[in-house]
Write an enzyme that holds these catalytic residues in place. Sequence first.
Site, short mmCIF file in Angstrom:
data_model
loop_
_atom_site.label_atom_id
_atom_site.label_comp_id
_atom_site.label_asym_id
_atom_site.label_seq_id
_atom_site.Cartn_x
_atom_site.Cartn_y
_atom_site.Cartn_z
CD GLU A 123 6.74 21.06 55.11
OE1 GLU A 123 7.60 21.51 54.40
OE2 GLU A 123 6.32 19.91 54.71
C1 HEC Z 1 9.46 24.55 56.89
C2 HEC Z 1 10.59 24.22 56.24
C3 HEC Z 1 10.31 23.86 54.76
C4 HEC Z 1 9.41 24.47 53.77
C5 HEC Z 1 8.92 25.77 53.99
C6 HEC Z 1 9.69 23.85 52.50
N1 HEC Z 1 10.50 22.86 52.71
FE1 HEC Z 1 10.89 21.55 51.18
N2 HEC Z 1 11.77 20.29 52.56
C7 HEC Z 1 11.66 20.51 53.91
C8 HEC Z 1 12.24 19.32 54.44
C9 HEC Z 1 12.27 19.15 56.19
C10 HEC Z 1 12.01 18.38 53.76
C11 HEC Z 1 12.60 16.72 53.68
C12 HEC Z 1 11.43 16.08 54.33
C13 HEC Z 1 11.51 14.42 54.35
O1 HEC Z 1 12.31 14.09 53.57
O2 HEC Z 1 10.56 14.11 54.93
C14 HEC Z 1 11.99 18.88 52.27
C15 HEC Z 1 12.32 18.53 51.16
C16 HEC Z 1 12.11 19.18 49.85
C17 HEC Z 1 12.50 18.62 48.61
C18 HEC Z 1 13.18 17.34 48.33
C19 HEC Z 1 14.51 17.41 48.10
C20 HEC Z 1 15.13 15.97 47.91
O3 HEC Z 1 16.39 16.31 47.31
O4 HEC Z 1 14.88 15.09 48.23
C21 HEC Z 1 11.98 19.53 47.63
C22 HEC Z 1 12.30 19.59 46.17
C23 HEC Z 1 11.59 20.51 48.24
N3 HEC Z 1 11.58 20.33 49.70
C24 HEC Z 1 11.17 21.80 47.89
C25 HEC Z 1 10.39 22.80 48.41
C26 HEC Z 1 9.38 23.93 47.95
C27 HEC Z 1 9.41 23.90 46.38
C28 HEC Z 1 9.02 24.42 48.68
C29 HEC Z 1 7.94 25.72 48.72
C30 HEC Z 1 6.93 25.33 48.10
C31 HEC Z 1 9.56 23.91 50.16
N4 HEC Z 1 10.28 22.85 50.03
C32 HEC Z 1 9.20 24.35 51.27
C33 HEC Z 1 11.69 21.70 54.45
C34 HEC Z 1 10.91 22.63 53.94
#
Ligand code: HEC
Length: 351
Positions: free
Chosen positions: A150
Amino acid sequence: MNSLETRLAIGLLMALGFASTDLLSQAFAEPGVSDRGADHVVVLKAAYKRPTSVPFPEDNPYTEAKAKLGQILYFDPRLSRSNMQSCASCHNPSFAWGDGLPRGVGDNMHELGRRSPTILNAAWAEALMWDGRFDTLEEQALGPIEAAVEMNMPLDDLIKKLSQIEGYPPLFAAAFGGDAEITEDKIAMAIATYERTVISGEAPFDRWIKGERRAISSSAQRGFALFNGKARCSACHSGWRFTDDSFHDIGLPDDDIGRGADFPEILKMQHAFKTPGLRNIDQRAPFMHDGSLATLEAVVDHYDEGGKRRPSLSDEMHPLGLTDQEKRDLVAFMESLTSDDEPVTYVQLPR
Ligand code: HEC
Ligand code: HEC
């Protein structure tokens, strides 16, 4: 009360587990239905009513300075090794806080295994990620920063990097009682606080629930009845966010076992994923953990067919026999859940 309202009330009560099919058939048979029905409508409206406050945890209460710092961190691509990717790259306000892609794309164009979910209304979520592997936003926040696929940014390096940006220590001091030191915990607490402020605004559906009769089309109103009745969507998509915060196998054919990885012994957790909320859903295609369904019409077709039959398939899943009009009504209902929120304005990043 007209018969649509009666059906709505009863469908909802059934979804809430308050009433049985018996009551449903009695209600239509008995002349006295309108008295009982009036109470049911009150319960129905209460069940879908928006909350009036945001739940901030006691050990990380809201302050404006902390939310502001969290917002800046959330939008700052310098939290990634490449300086190109922020949380907002994948949870982007322009795509209802998702990214519009079937699967997230991280550092060096690495394609992730699942779709980026929205962070809208995450303040209320009881479990995070498609498989529920995190409990709190604080626990979750550092994961994507560190993950090589990521943002690929080791936290020690990040702390050094942020400490050298002149504007950051004063922001941490303002947010944490004068203490300018930058730590992992503070980064997580600030980002989580900001995330809790990302809430879907009032939608036409909310105005309808409040009593504005023409706030949503009659097709959407029929869709709501189907959602709570024949199509049984509310068995899982319940409450004002339209999620039970639980995990189900809805029979998507891919190989990802979802929550089954953590609970190999529980049959119903194989291929089970978290029920996503449906607020602002029409802005968030493609759908599902694997981004496999491109439109809301395709989603409704999937439920109509009943999903892939396998032992883990949820007992709530079975072919629905919807007519084309009923399918359109369900889609119209889901479209009524979208709010016209103010565009998110650019945040000035510290130098
Ligand atoms: C490269 C893309 C990417 C980046 C950059 C990213 N995320 Fe995500 N995020 C995802 C993905 C894909 C999932 C789901 C993964 C899984 O469930 O296995 C996720 C899941 C989440 C969730 C869970 C939401 C839920 O309802 O379950 C949260 C909250 C979240 N991310 C916050 C963040 C935050 C805060 C950052 C920065 C620090 C961030 N993400 C950076 C792709 C990203
Ligand atoms: C058995 C529980 C259950 C029932 C019943 C159910 N859903 Fe779902 N819904 C889920 C789960 C779980 C997911 C996520 C599945 C996945 O990604 O593997 C989901 C995903 C969705 C999505 C995609 C959301 C997103 O962000 O990708 C939509 C839209 C949706 N459901 C609408 C409906 C409608 C409309 C009905 C009724 C016809 C319905 N659901 C019935 C549990 C359910």
